[in-house]
Enzyme design. Sequence first.
Site: not given
Length: 216
Positions: A30, A32-34, A37, A52, A149
């Site tokens: 996976g 993400g922006s930052f 994973v 992560k 979230d």
Amino acid sequence: MNIGDAPLSTQGKSVNGRRVNQYILEKVVGKGSFAEVWLGRDSTNDKLVAIKKISKERLKNNATLIRMLSTEVSVMKKIKHRNIMHLEDFLETPSNYYLILEYLKDGDLEGIIKKTKLGYIDEPTAVFYLKQIANGFQELRNFKVFHRDIKLANLFLDNNRLVIGDFGFAKSGVDQTSTILGTPLTMAPEILFANSGNVKYCSKADIWSIGVVFYQ
């Protein structure tokens, strides 16, 4: 720099970018922006873990992102509950932070639902998962944590055990706050209308998100 509310970070030694201390990074599962994973493995016991990997360069000079990471690490470090994702280890190298998390082999609830023929799961199963979400939510309340979230993509499964994960937007240690954070589709109205501090909300805002998740 130590992340979190207690000395947790240990200096990690990276080998060819695919190993940090005893943890072997096997493949990316996976992005993400930052962060990325990875599926990883603890070489000391051959146990699968989720890793992560967060680039320090992408957090550079951004006090808000660093504070959010600190909260995420702190929450997952101190809470040990079967329905809350637990931080097993935390490592820091000159280039990255590494959060070592339990590996939940069945993935997230969003992906599971998408694979069904009808695009949803039956009501008894939904209730079964809802009870576990409620148990996790109660534990978060015990520690004065707002998730902010809760959504299908942040709920993970392993042999029918549901785990609430991804505490990047969490708030800890206060009764109320006013920051607008979260995913609009599942966000409570009081967060949407917080309007930069004019309206405050409490952890009950997560209940709205739980209701949306159950409906989905």
